[in-house]
Design an enzyme around this catalytic site. Structure first.
Site: not given
Length: 260
Positions: A75-76
């Site tokens: 997610r990042d």
């Protein structure tokens, strides 16, 4: 990243919060964003080989995460979270935003809670459309990482991210190839970039598929370089196979946080 040991475990200064400090291996090349700032992409055959080699290694790490049960979303996937170790090895770090939760957010309460999590744990410049606008009611799952990989690939090719974080540009997938890099990369690589940055999650490839495509591309590029009698480097470009990455990562416990 391999942990070398726990340096400290106990309470922080406020006396209420537990913390642990873990010693990790040293990555002398720093993070990808710093590397790109000092070494702007060059394009051309050798430049594309370097892009494909680094991107393949990141994709192998993401493919390993997505192959867990349940799949883990990073997610990042921003350049700051990709580290360069000795010998050209690429390391993925910072799993503080990772999650195994995959779902469509339907109610106002669900969307409000998820929006707070997105704002707190992800980076605006690499958020996919389904995270930028929860009213789209698209499933948020590991395909968010494929969008993040697309942003990384763009950065490797052009030295910057495709989006500034402006929501309308992300929702319309409005990015452009810098003019100075026109015809510097193959149509195959640019097509792969376009697929990873597809608006609809279901149109983005799986991480495993990316690994397979990139392995074939790297083999072809090495063949072209050899056939062209180009000057060989003292250290060959690292060649990572997806199955090698899985074996290397086997047994590693990658932490993931459940969304509350």
């Amino acid at each position: 990243m391999l942990a070398g040991g726990v340096l400290y475990q106990g309470k922080k200064g406020d006396g209420d919060t537990q913390e642990a400090m873990i010693l990790l291996e040293w990555c002398s090349g720093g993070c990808l964003s710093d590397f790109l700032a000092k070494n702007p992409p060059q394009g051309g055959l050798e430049g594309e080989m370097d892009v494909v080699s680094k991107f393949l290694q990141v994709c192998c790490g993401v493919a390993y995460m997505h192959d867990r049960s349940p799949p883990i979303q990073h997610r990042d996937l921003k350049p700051d979270n990709v580290l360069l170790a000795d010998g050209g090895t690429v390391k993925l770090c910072d799993f503080g935003s990772a999650s195994t939760v995959a779902q469509v957010y339907e109610t106002d309460q669900e969307m409000a809670e998820m929006e707070e999590i997105i704002e707190r744990t992800t980076t605006p410049t690499i958020r996919p459309p389904e995270m930028c606008d929860l009213l789209l009611r698209r499933r948020i799952d590991e395909k968010v990482d494929i969008w993040g990989l697309g942003c990384l690939l763009y950065a490797l090719c052009f030295g910057t991210l495709p989006f500034t974080g402006e929501k309308l540009a992300i929702l319309n997938v409005a990015y452009r190839q810098p003019e100075e890099y026109e015809q510097q990369y193959s149509e195959q690589l640019l097509h792969l970039l376009a697929r990873t940055l597809s608006e609809l999650p279901e149109d983005r490839p799986e991480a495993k598929e990316l690994c397979e495509i990139l392995e074939k591309m790297l083999d072809d590029l090495e063949g072209q370089l050899f056939d062209g009698s180009a000057e060989q480097k003292e250290q060959p470009t690292p060649h990572y196979h997806a199955e090698d990455a899985y074996e290397e990562a086997n047994g590693m416990d990658i932490p993931a946080k459940e969304d509350n």
